[in-house]
Structures are given as C-alpha cells and as structure tokens.
Design a protein around this motif. Structure first.
Motif, short mmCIF file in Angstrom:
data_model
loop_
_atom_site.label_atom_id
_atom_site.label_comp_id
_atom_site.label_asym_id
_atom_site.label_seq_id
_atom_site.Cartn_x
_atom_site.Cartn_y
_atom_site.Cartn_z
N VAL A 158 60.35 54.36 84.22
CA VAL A 158 59.32 53.32 84.29
C VAL A 158 59.61 52.24 83.26
CG1 VAL A 158 56.87 52.85 83.95
CG2 VAL A 158 57.57 54.84 85.27
N LYS A 159 60.02 52.63 82.06
CA LYS A 159 60.35 51.65 81.02
C LYS A 159 61.54 50.79 81.42
CE LYS A 159 58.42 53.92 76.98
NZ LYS A 159 58.69 54.52 75.68
N LEU A 175 62.20 49.64 84.25
CA LEU A 175 61.82 48.65 85.26
C LEU A 175 61.45 47.30 84.66
CD1 LEU A 175 59.65 50.88 87.62
CD2 LEU A 175 61.99 50.09 88.01
N SER A 176 61.19 47.27 83.37
CA SER A 176 60.82 46.05 82.64
C SER A 176 59.66 45.33 83.31
CB SER A 176 62.02 45.10 82.52
OG SER A 176 63.07 45.72 81.82
N LEU A 177 58.58 46.06 83.52
CA LEU A 177 57.39 45.48 84.12
C LEU A 177 56.69 44.60 83.09
CD1 LEU A 177 56.11 48.72 85.86
CD2 LEU A 177 57.38 46.84 86.90
N GLY A 178 56.04 43.56 83.57
CA GLY A 178 55.35 42.64 82.67
C GLY A 178 54.13 43.27 82.04
N LEU A 221 50.97 43.75 84.29
CA LEU A 221 51.02 44.89 85.19
C LEU A 221 50.83 46.21 84.43
CD1 LEU A 221 51.37 45.68 88.12
CD2 LEU A 221 53.82 45.82 87.73
N ILE A 222 51.42 46.29 83.24
CA ILE A 222 51.28 47.49 82.43
C ILE A 222 49.82 47.70 82.02
CG2 ILE A 222 51.88 48.56 80.21
CD1 ILE A 222 54.16 48.71 82.15
N SER A 230 47.16 46.45 83.44
CA SER A 230 46.37 46.73 84.65
C SER A 230 46.49 48.19 85.05
CB SER A 230 46.83 45.84 85.81
OG SER A 230 46.64 44.49 85.51
N ALA A 231 47.69 48.74 84.97
CA ALA A 231 47.90 50.15 85.31
C ALA A 231 47.19 51.05 84.31
CB ALA A 231 49.39 50.46 85.35
#
Length: 107
Positions: free
Chosen positions: A74-75, A77-80, A83-84, A86-87
């Motif tokens: 998951v790390k 994936l470099s999600l913004g 989004l992090i 919000s999750a």
C-alpha cells in the motif's frame, strides 16, 4: 388436527377485510428525527464493523504473506494524502460512532 400457517394467514386477512381495519402506516409517513437517524446509523455501523472484522480475519487466515508485506504494498502505491486521510476516516468513523453511540445509549 391444527391449521396450517397458510390457512391462519387467510383467516387473518379475511377477518381484517370484513372489519375494515386500517393497515399499519408505512415507514414513509414518519417525519425523520435525530434519534431515528442515529439508530439507523448505529445499526449500519454495527453491520459495517462486523463485516469488516470478518473480512479482515478471513484475509489474515487465507492470504499467504504477513501484514507488513501488504502494508508495504500500500505504501508503494504512493497514494495522495487526501485519499489516505479519507481511508483512515472511513475506517475510524464506524468504530468511534458505534462505540460512543453505544455509551450514549447506556447512559
């Protein structure tokens, strides 16, 4: 010999039709109130929590790798941050709401 459930229901509806009794009001006629919405949300969060815990435990049993491996995936994936966060909120809200609403109910 006793009657069947089908015969009992037929007798029930025949009796109600003859006596011209009104039907029970449908849920759509009620005005929404805060306690009603809180009760529905409490039930929804309870269902969500039980499903979430069940799925998490099933995944822990069936997936081949350990938790740190999936966390690293998951790390990577470099999600913004939006989004992090919000999750995180989507995971934390049902737990905190269900807990505090349960405490409120007990008090």
């Amino acid at each position: 010999m006793g009657t069947t459930a089908k015969e009992e229901m037929a007798h029930f509806w025949e009796k109600n039709t003859k006596s011209n009794r009104p039907l029970s009001p449908h849920v759509t006629i009620y005005k929404w109130s805060l306690p009603m919405a809180m009760s529905i949300t409490h039930r929804g969060t309870g269902v969500a929590l039980s499903l979430g815990v069940s799925l998490f435990s099933l995944a822990a049993l069936l997936l081949p790798e350990q938790f740190p491996h999936y966390l690293a995936m998951v790390k990577s994936l470099s999600l913004g941050p939006a989004l992090i966060y919000s999750a995180k909120f989507a995971l934390a809200f049902p737990f905190s709401y269900h807990t505090w609403n349960g405490v409120r109910h007990l008090v």
